[in-house]
Design a protein around this motif. Structure first.
Motif, PDB file in Angstrom:
ATOM      1  N   UNK A 177       7.893  76.092  43.408  1.00 53.31           N
ATOM      2  CA  UNK A 177       9.085  76.180  44.245  1.00 53.31           C
ATOM      3  C   UNK A 177      10.000  74.992  43.974  1.00 53.31           C
TER       4      UNK A 177
ATOM      5  N   UNK B 206      13.239  72.966  45.865  1.00 54.36           N
ATOM      6  CA  UNK B 206      13.997  72.764  47.089  1.00 54.36           C
ATOM      7  C   UNK B 206      15.018  71.651  46.855  1.00 54.36           C
TER       8      UNK B 206
ATOM      9  N   UNK C  45      15.015  70.686  54.378  1.00 53.19           N
ATOM     10  CA  UNK C  45      14.892  71.201  53.017  1.00 53.19           C
ATOM     11  C   UNK C  45      15.585  72.548  52.869  1.00 53.19           C
TER      12      UNK C  45
ATOM     13  N   UNK D  89      15.743  75.846  50.442  1.00 51.68           N
ATOM     14  CA  UNK D  89      15.044  76.572  49.387  1.00 51.68           C
ATOM     15  C   UNK D  89      16.020  76.955  48.278  1.00 51.68           C
TER      16      UNK D  89
ATOM     17  N   UNK E 130      11.887  80.315  43.599  1.00 48.24           N
ATOM     18  CA  UNK E 130      10.434  80.408  43.597  1.00 48.24           C
ATOM     19  C   UNK E 130       9.976  81.130  42.342  1.00 48.24           C
TER      20      UNK E 130
ATOM     21  N   UNK F 243      12.347  85.439  43.428  1.00 44.21           N
ATOM     22  CA  UNK F 243      13.289  85.073  44.483  1.00 44.21           C
ATOM     23  C   UNK F 243      14.188  83.942  44.000  1.00 44.21           C
TER      24      UNK F 243
ATOM     25  N   UNK G 106      13.364  68.572  45.128  1.00 41.37           N
ATOM     26  CA  UNK G 106      11.917  68.532  45.302  1.00 41.37           C
ATOM     27  C   UNK G 106      11.281  69.785  44.712  1.00 41.37           C
TER      28      UNK G 106
ATOM     29  N   UNK H 226       0.807  82.246  46.218  1.00 39.52           N
ATOM     30  CA  UNK H 226       1.952  82.222  47.117  1.00 39.52           C
ATOM     31  C   UNK H 226       1.547  81.964  48.561  1.00 39.52           C
ATOM     32  N   UNK H 227       0.373  82.417  48.949  1.00 37.69           N
ATOM     33  CA  UNK H 227      -0.041  82.318  50.351  1.00 37.69           C
ATOM     34  C   UNK H 227      -0.755  81.007  50.671  1.00 37.69           C
ATOM     35  N   UNK H 228      -0.916  80.149  49.705  1.00 38.62           N
ATOM     36  CA  UNK H 228      -1.672  78.908  49.888  1.00 38.62           C
ATOM     37  C   UNK H 228      -0.744  77.718  50.185  1.00 38.62           C
ATOM     38  N   UNK H 229      -1.320  76.600  50.661  1.00 35.81           N
ATOM     39  CA  UNK H 229      -0.491  75.440  51.006  1.00 35.81           C
ATOM     40  C   UNK H 229       0.331  74.945  49.821  1.00 35.81           C
ATOM     41  N   UNK H 230       1.549  74.497  50.125  1.00 34.06           N
ATOM     42  CA  UNK H 230       2.418  73.937  49.096  1.00 34.06           C
ATOM     43  C   UNK H 230       2.242  72.421  49.042  1.00 34.06           C
ATOM     44  N   UNK H 231       2.195  71.903  47.824  1.00 37.65           N
ATOM     45  CA  UNK H 231       2.045  70.470  47.591  1.00 37.65           C
ATOM     46  C   UNK H 231       3.262  69.984  46.827  1.00 37.65           C
ATOM     47  N   UNK H 232       3.843  68.890  47.298  1.00 40.99           N
ATOM     48  CA  UNK H 232       5.134  68.434  46.787  1.00 40.99           C
ATOM     49  C   UNK H 232       5.031  67.266  45.836  1.00 40.99           C
TER      50      UNK H 232
END
Lengths: 108, 113
Positions: free
Chosen positions: B33, B35, B43, B45, B48, B56, B91, B98-104
């Protein structure tokens, strides 16, 4: 689309105090994350919490999906807890919908 | 890698120039992703990727913005003919699916003079 409201927008506390941050969302969500953005801009993933309660040290979070809110608890605050806390529910396309954040300042 | 890596960390350029921002996601993460965060704001968007495809692109602010991802790994965000309003922190995040936690990553701070 989903609307996200975080409260309070700003919070100033003395070191050692406890706090509760709230996140309300307008529609059902697939999941929800809490993030901490420190004063240097780094975004740290705190919790991934679709429902129930999770704890990590002095921090814990509770999501009640049926009532469309999540809470972040910070106990015994430290100055390093300062920053902005964002909640991000995920919509039906698993996109994070960002709240405006709660700016937390912990004074020594 | 151990975390999401972004480069450069800072970029200052003149209005009208093109810029390329790079994101190297966590190894094995299929979702990526982009941002944008303006000063003091939340943030926004941008785009993706799932693998190499971008289902998207709805957040790209104009046709001056484009992004690609090759080999299911590194992604590049390109801004052509930069404008002052493009100044922001860009960022990148990745997640296992897609359904899991996002890490930046730590972001790229872009300043347009």
């Amino acid at each position: 689309g989903i609307q996200v409201e975080q409260s309070p927008p700003d919070l100033i506390l003395q070191e050692g105090a406890n706090s509760t941050l709230r996140c309300n969302f307008s529609d059902s969500v697939n999941n929800l994350q809490w993030f901490h953005q420190n004063p240097w801009g780094q975004l740290i993933n705190l919790f991934y919490i679709p429902s129930g309660t999770k704890q990590n040290g002095r921090l814990s979070a509770t999501t009640v999906a049926t009532e469309r809110y999540s809470l972040l608890y910070i106990s015994s605050s430290q100055t390093t807890d300062s920053g902005v806390y964002f909640c991000g529910p995920m919509d039906s396309n698993y996109q994070l919908i960002w709240g405006a954040g709660t700016k937390l300042i912990i004074k020594p | 890698g151990a975390g999401v890596s972004q480069s450069p960390s800072n970029k200052v350029t003149e209005k009208g120039k093109d810029v390329e921002l790079r994101c190297d996601p966590i190894s094995g993460h299929t979702a990526l992703y982009w941002y944008r965060q303006s000063l003091g704001q939340g943030l926004e968007f941008l785009i993706y990727f799932q693998g190499n495809s971008a289902p998207d692109k709805s957040g790209l602010p104009s046709d001056r913005f484009s992004a690609e991802r090759t080999g299911g790994s590194v992604s590049t965000l390109t801004i052509q003919r930069t404008q002052q309003e493009d100044s922001a922190v860009y960022l990148c995040a990745s997640s296992l699916t897609q359904a899991q936690p996002q890490h930046f990553g730590d972001g790229t701070r872009l300043s347009i003079l």
